[in-house]
Design a protein around this motif. Structure first.
Motif, PDB file in Angstrom:
ATOM      1  N   SER A 154       0.830  -1.206   0.000  1.00  0.00           N
ATOM      2  CA  SER A 154       0.000   0.000   0.000  1.00  0.00           C
ATOM      3  C   SER A 154       0.861   1.250   0.000  1.00  0.00           C
ATOM      4  N   VAL A 190      -5.811  -1.968  -6.209  1.00  0.00           N
ATOM      5  CA  VAL A 190      -7.060  -1.573  -5.556  1.00  0.00           C
ATOM      6  C   VAL A 190      -6.961  -0.101  -5.162  1.00  0.00           C
ATOM      7  N   ASN A 192      -8.340   2.375  -2.845  1.00  0.00           N
ATOM      8  CA  ASN A 192      -9.140   2.489  -1.636  1.00  0.00           C
ATOM      9  C   ASN A 192      -9.662   3.899  -1.397  1.00  0.00           C
ATOM     10  N   ALA A 193      -9.170   4.862  -2.120  1.00  0.00           N
ATOM     11  CA  ALA A 193      -9.682   6.235  -2.147  1.00  0.00           C
ATOM     12  C   ALA A 193      -9.206   6.858  -3.448  1.00  0.00           C
ATOM     13  N   GLU A 204      -3.388   0.013  -3.321  1.00  0.00           N
ATOM     14  CA  GLU A 204      -2.690  -1.216  -2.936  1.00  0.00           C
ATOM     15  C   GLU A 204      -2.428  -2.058  -4.171  1.00  0.00           C
ATOM     16  N   GLU A 231      -8.120 -12.221  -0.060  1.00  0.00           N
ATOM     17  CA  GLU A 231      -9.109 -11.430  -0.792  1.00  0.00           C
ATOM     18  C   GLU A 231     -10.322 -12.331  -1.006  1.00  0.00           C
ATOM     19  N   GLY A 271     -17.332  -2.756  -2.931  1.00  0.00           N
ATOM     20  CA  GLY A 271     -15.913  -2.686  -2.607  1.00  0.00           C
ATOM     21  C   GLY A 271     -15.219  -1.649  -3.449  1.00  0.00           C
ATOM     22  N   SER A 272     -13.924  -1.518  -3.221  1.00  0.00           N
ATOM     23  CA  SER A 272     -13.136  -0.499  -3.913  1.00  0.00           C
ATOM     24  C   SER A 272     -12.879  -0.898  -5.360  1.00  0.00           C
ATOM     25  N   ARG A 274     -10.861  -1.343  -8.956  1.00  0.00           N
ATOM     26  CA  ARG A 274      -9.534  -1.913  -9.173  1.00  0.00           C
ATOM     27  C   ARG A 274      -9.203  -1.954 -10.664  1.00  0.00           C
TER      28      ARG A 274
END
Length: 298
Positions: A154, A190, A192-193, A204, A231, A271-272, A274
């Motif tokens: 990350s 991924v 995440n923001a 990540e 995951e 979810g986030s 990707r």
């Protein structure tokens, strides 16, 4: 005695110094160099273009005619919208290296303009209500992805740093995967923001592996930004894009197309988002399929 009186402090005209040496007031020098007196004062403070002499009592600035060429070079570089820090670096180089530096600056600027031109087209389509037309070129599919063990790294970073991080982190994680049973699936990133010019994620990078014990042991030897985690199985809504479309801002349209399709289908993001990189990036041409832009949905 000063070669010019108080009225010449920022005005025009030149004066003769001791021994017949010619001095130029800031006003006269500004006229010859095509720079304003205000700009000359700024460049003096920044160490770009210092006057040849400053009177200790009056503070009047005087320049030599030989400084005109440097001043005009600064003016020309600024016409390229070149930052003052970059101008200062170029002025410190010899002629050949300075020319190379100017070319490198302009090449980067043209790449930036090309990306901005694409962004303008994207924004015009959105603002004019033609977003749905832009989404039609993306085919949206769904896929069921089983549970995976992944090594993840990350990082908080901005958009300009993202390509370098993705390449370097995938290389590190794929090398580590050799100790963890090998790479067991396509690497993915991924978000995440949001990652943009102002927002720094985090993101990540993930590489699926098979050996859980070895993965956790390897991750434990790294810093806190590296993990070995499971995951969970999930359903992905995704669209496949080319290498050229991966570039910002083209990729924004792909993300929005998946979001739009998900909403139309009555699905809920789970979810986030990707990006899944299923082929070796270095072997691809600009029109080759390179990446899936995906959202977990339910």
């Amino acid at each position: 005695m000063d070669p010019a009186g108080p009225a010449d402090r920022d005005g025009g005209g030149g004066g003769g110094g001791g021994g017949g040496e010619e001095w130029l007031t800031i006003g006269a020098f500004a006229s010859r160099s095509r720079l304003s007196a205000k700009a000359l004062r700024l460049y003096d403070r920044l160490g770009l273009l210092a006057p040849a002499r400053v009177d200790d009592l009056s503070g009047y600035r005087y320049y030599r005619p030989g400084q005109v060429e440097r001043a005009r070079l600064v003016a020309l570089l600024r016409q390229l919208d070149m930052p003052l820090a970059t101008v200062k670096e170029i002025l410190a180089l010899d002629e050949v290296r300075a020319a190379d530096a100017v070319q490198a600056y302009w090449t980067a600027a043209e790449e930036r303009f090309a990306a901005q031109r694409t962004l303008v087209h994207f924004l015009c389509g959105r603002l004019s209500g033609r977003s749905s037309e832009m989404y039609e070129k993306f085919e949206i599919r769904t896929a069921e992805v089983p549970e995976q063990l992944v090594l993840g790294e990350s990082r908080h970073l901005l958009a300009a740093e993202l390509p370098t991080f993705i390449g370097e982190s995938f290389a590190r994680l794929e090398q580590a995967a050799r100790e963890c049973g090998g790479v067991a699936g396509a690497p993915f990133v991924v978000f995440n923001a949001e990652v943009s010019q102002e927002s720094d994620g985090p993101v990540e990078s993930c590489v699926p592996v098979t050996d859980a014990a070895a993965a956790r042991e390897w991750a434990g030897r790294q810093g806190p930004s590296v993990t070995a985690r499971v995951e969970s199985a999930r359903r992905l809504a995704y669209t496949r894009i080319t290498k050229a479309q991966v570039a910002y801002p083209q990729i924004l349209a792909a993300y929005e197309a998946v979001e739009h399709w998900t909403k139309e289908q009555g699905l809920t993001p789970a979810g986030s988002p990707r990006e899944v990189y299923f082929v070796d990036w270095d072997d691809l041409g600009p029109d080759d399929e390179a990446c899936d832009v995906a959202y977990p949905v339910r």
